[in-house]
Design a protein around this motif. Structure first.
Motif, short mmCIF file in Angstrom:
data_model
loop_
_atom_site.label_atom_id
_atom_site.label_comp_id
_atom_site.label_asym_id
_atom_site.label_seq_id
_atom_site.Cartn_x
_atom_site.Cartn_y
_atom_site.Cartn_z
N ARG A 50 -7.31 1.87 -2.76
CA ARG A 50 -6.36 2.92 -2.39
C ARG A 50 -5.46 2.47 -1.26
NH1 ARG A 50 -9.36 8.19 -0.96
NH2 ARG A 50 -9.53 7.26 1.14
N ASP A 51 -5.98 1.61 -0.38
CA ASP A 51 -5.17 1.14 0.74
C ASP A 51 -4.50 -0.20 0.44
OD1 ASP A 51 -7.80 0.25 0.73
OD2 ASP A 51 -8.01 0.18 2.90
N GLY A 52 -4.35 -0.55 -0.82
CA GLY A 52 -3.50 -1.66 -1.21
C GLY A 52 -4.08 -3.05 -1.05
N VAL A 53 -5.41 -3.18 -1.17
CA VAL A 53 -6.06 -4.49 -1.05
C VAL A 53 -6.47 -4.97 -2.44
CG1 VAL A 53 -7.94 -5.79 -0.01
CG2 VAL A 53 -6.87 -3.90 1.26
N LEU A 54 -6.19 -6.23 -2.73
CA LEU A 54 -6.59 -6.83 -3.99
C LEU A 54 -8.06 -7.22 -3.93
CD1 LEU A 54 -3.46 -9.10 -4.48
CD2 LEU A 54 -4.11 -7.22 -6.01
N SER A 87 -8.92 6.79 -22.76
CA SER A 87 -9.62 7.68 -21.84
C SER A 87 -10.86 6.99 -21.30
CB SER A 87 -10.00 8.97 -22.56
OG SER A 87 -10.65 9.86 -21.68
N VAL A 88 -10.96 6.91 -19.96
CA VAL A 88 -12.07 6.22 -19.30
C VAL A 88 -12.67 7.15 -18.25
CG1 VAL A 88 -12.77 4.19 -17.97
CG2 VAL A 88 -10.89 4.00 -19.63
N GLU A 89 -13.99 7.28 -18.27
CA GLU A 89 -14.68 8.11 -17.29
C GLU A 89 -15.46 7.24 -16.32
OE1 GLU A 89 -17.92 11.80 -17.04
OE2 GLU A 89 -17.47 10.85 -18.98
N GLY A 90 -15.43 7.60 -15.06
CA GLY A 90 -16.21 6.86 -14.08
C GLY A 90 -15.60 6.93 -12.70
N TRP A 91 -15.80 5.85 -11.94
CA TRP A 91 -15.27 5.72 -10.59
C TRP A 91 -14.25 4.58 -10.59
CZ3 TRP A 91 -20.30 6.80 -11.75
CH2 TRP A 91 -20.90 7.88 -11.12
N PHE A 92 -13.14 4.75 -9.90
CA PHE A 92 -12.03 3.82 -9.99
C PHE A 92 -11.66 3.27 -8.62
CE2 PHE A 92 -11.98 6.65 -13.56
CZ PHE A 92 -11.63 5.84 -14.64
N THR A 93 -11.39 1.98 -8.57
CA THR A 93 -11.16 1.32 -7.28
C THR A 93 -10.00 1.94 -6.52
OG1 THR A 93 -9.76 -0.38 -8.31
CG2 THR A 93 -12.10 -0.89 -8.04
N GLU A 94 -8.98 2.42 -7.22
CA GLU A 94 -7.81 2.96 -6.53
C GLU A 94 -8.11 4.29 -5.84
OE1 GLU A 94 -7.25 3.96 -10.98
OE2 GLU A 94 -7.95 2.26 -9.77
N ASP A 95 -9.30 4.83 -6.05
CA ASP A 95 -9.71 6.05 -5.36
C ASP A 95 -10.58 5.77 -4.14
OD1 ASP A 95 -8.38 7.55 -7.29
OD2 ASP A 95 -10.15 7.71 -8.56
N THR A 97 -11.02 3.33 -0.43
CA THR A 97 -10.50 2.35 0.51
C THR A 97 -11.36 1.10 0.43
OG1 THR A 97 -11.91 3.07 2.33
CG2 THR A 97 -9.77 4.18 2.07
N LEU A 98 -10.85 0.02 0.98
CA LEU A 98 -11.66 -1.20 1.02
C LEU A 98 -12.95 -0.97 1.79
CD1 LEU A 98 -12.07 -4.20 0.44
CD2 LEU A 98 -10.83 -4.68 2.56
N ALA A 99 -12.88 -0.28 2.91
CA ALA A 99 -14.08 -0.04 3.70
C ALA A 99 -15.13 0.70 2.88
CB ALA A 99 -13.73 0.75 4.96
N GLU A 100 -14.71 1.65 2.07
CA GLU A 100 -15.65 2.38 1.22
C GLU A 100 -16.23 1.48 0.14
OE1 GLU A 100 -13.88 6.92 1.51
OE2 GLU A 100 -13.00 5.51 0.09
N LEU A 101 -15.40 0.67 -0.49
CA LEU A 101 -15.90 -0.23 -1.53
C LEU A 101 -16.91 -1.23 -0.95
CD1 LEU A 101 -12.82 -1.19 -3.75
CD2 LEU A 101 -14.71 0.35 -4.31
N LYS A 102 -16.72 -1.61 0.29
CA LYS A 102 -17.62 -2.59 0.90
C LYS A 102 -19.03 -2.03 1.14
CE LYS A 102 -15.41 -6.51 1.37
NZ LYS A 102 -15.94 -7.76 0.73
N GLY A 161 1.92 3.60 -7.66
CA GLY A 161 2.52 3.18 -6.40
C GLY A 161 1.81 2.01 -5.76
N LEU A 162 1.08 1.24 -6.56
CA LEU A 162 0.33 0.09 -6.06
C LEU A 162 0.68 -1.16 -6.88
CD1 LEU A 162 -3.15 1.83 -5.66
CD2 LEU A 162 -1.69 1.02 -3.78
N PRO A 163 1.94 -1.58 -6.86
CA PRO A 163 2.31 -2.77 -7.63
C PRO A 163 1.56 -4.00 -7.11
CG PRO A 163 4.08 -2.17 -6.14
CD PRO A 163 3.08 -1.06 -6.09
N MET A 164 1.09 -4.83 -8.02
CA MET A 164 0.20 -5.92 -7.65
C MET A 164 0.88 -7.27 -7.51
SD MET A 164 -2.84 -4.88 -10.30
CE MET A 164 -4.04 -6.01 -9.62
N GLU A 165 1.96 -7.47 -8.23
CA GLU A 165 2.50 -8.82 -8.41
C GLU A 165 2.96 -9.44 -7.09
OE1 GLU A 165 2.20 -6.77 -12.14
OE2 GLU A 165 3.23 -6.17 -10.28
#
Length: 344
Positions: A50-54, A87-95, A97-102, A161-165
């Motif tokens: 969510r905070d724009g980290v790859l 259609s995909v159900e679950g938890w998504f990285t864009e929801d 923050t990096l701190a939460e994913l860690k 709103g999170l373009p990766m390239e």
């Protein structure tokens, strides 16, 4: 050593999500083992926080490959989204923050085949951490292993709103190692590779790979804008010449190179490698896995879930004879055995 009829000076072994036959995919441990096992390139699939980290995950849905489901504070983030028309159900990285994913730990994606001994041990790595690992391991082992990141769901992330390239290019430019070691950027989409081609002037070590899915399917960016082009259209001689205008290689499923014949044996090669080479494109085949469950029926020995190292090597070598320039494998050590040792 087998040389085949490849376009490249030597065939490269690509660690598919790391040494994922042995350790949970997309972890620093899996990448480190892949480098030690002789991979020429390691592959992080890239998604966004969510905070724009790859970060490295095969998909932005992480329910199957992390322990997110056991964290009560994230229960409310389980949702359903429509990703690339599905259609995909679950938890998504864009929801997250990096701190939460860690705070999460990874799990084996194929526990019925590869066990769960390493579940709960490794965090989700960022691209920056993977680049740091690559630089350190190359220096420690005297190697020059490279990086082959895949941009996952590029159109979807742009819509969020999170373009990766450009974030990816910025990260590659920011590190001395990724300005010098081989780097190949992959995508199943087309428009982002065209965008990247126009931005690579200061990164001459970076090449582009057009991934190819089911021939009757469409690249999602094409389908999203109402276009008619299918992957099959990319694989015609004219389509390959068009791909060569913006990419350096194509990445087809191995069955597009050696389809299965009667009784599950590998059949004769299609014209794809020859026609891609004629267009100036390398061919990077995916994906070779060592378990019988993934091998052609004619190469299987033993139980479906059993490792079959000789069967995997035989399958890889058949594709080397067909002239592939690189290949993705879950077991880089077997891939290195199939190709032969590094040549300086």
């Amino acid at each position: 050593m087998l040389t085949g009829k490849s376009l490249a000076p030597r065939v490269r072994v690509i660690a598919h999500r790391g040494a994922s036959a042995h350790l949970p995919e997309h972890t620093l441990a899996a990448y480190a083992r892949a480098i030690a096992d002789g991979a020429d390139l390691i592959e992080p699939d890239l998604v966004m926080t969510r905070d724009g980290v790859l970060v490295a995950r095969h998909e932005n849905e992480i329910g199957a490959t992390t322990d997110v489901a056991i964290h009560p504070r994230f229960a409310s983030r389980r949702t359903t989204k429509r990703i690339d028309g599905v259609s995909v159900e679950g938890w998504f990285t864009e929801d997250f923050t990096l701190a939460e994913l860690k705070t999460l730990r990874t799990r084996e994606r194929l526990p019925h085949l590869r066990g769960t001994a390493h579940d709960g041990r490794y965090p989700i790595p960022t691209l920056e951490e993977i680049i740091g690992l690559l630089a350190n391991e190359n220096e420690r082992l005297g190697l020059a292993a490279g990086l082959i990141p895949e941009i996952k769901h590029g159109t979807w992330y742009r819509q969020q709103g999170l373009p990766m390239e450009q974030r990816l290019l910025g990260m590659l430019r920011a590190h001395a190692s990724t300005r010098t070691v081989p780097v190949v950027i992959q995508s199943f989409e087309i428009a982002n590779l065209r965008e990247l081609r126009a931005s690579l002037g200061c990164l001459p070590n970076v090449r582009l790979l057009q991934l190819v899915d089911d021939p009757q399917a469409q690249p999602w960016d094409v389908e999203a804008r109402g276009g008619a082009l299918r992957y099959a259209d990319l694989l015609t001689p004219a389509g390959l010449r068009e791909v060569a205008a913006y990419a350096d290689a194509i990445g087809p499923n191995a069955r597009a190179i050696l389809p299965l014949a009667r009784a599950g044996h590998l059949g004769p090669p299609t014209p794809l490698v020859r026609e891609a080479h004629a267009a100036g494109l390398e061919v990077h085949a995916w994906t070779f896995r060592p378990e019988n469950a993934f091998l052609p029926e004619g190469l299987r020995q033993g139980a479906t879930a059993a490792r079959n190292e000789q069967g995997s090597i035989t399958e890889i070598r058949a594709h080397l004879e067909a002239g592939v320039d690189a290949f993705f494998t879950d077991d880089p050590a077997l891939g290195r055995r199939a190709v032969g040792p590094h040549v300086p």
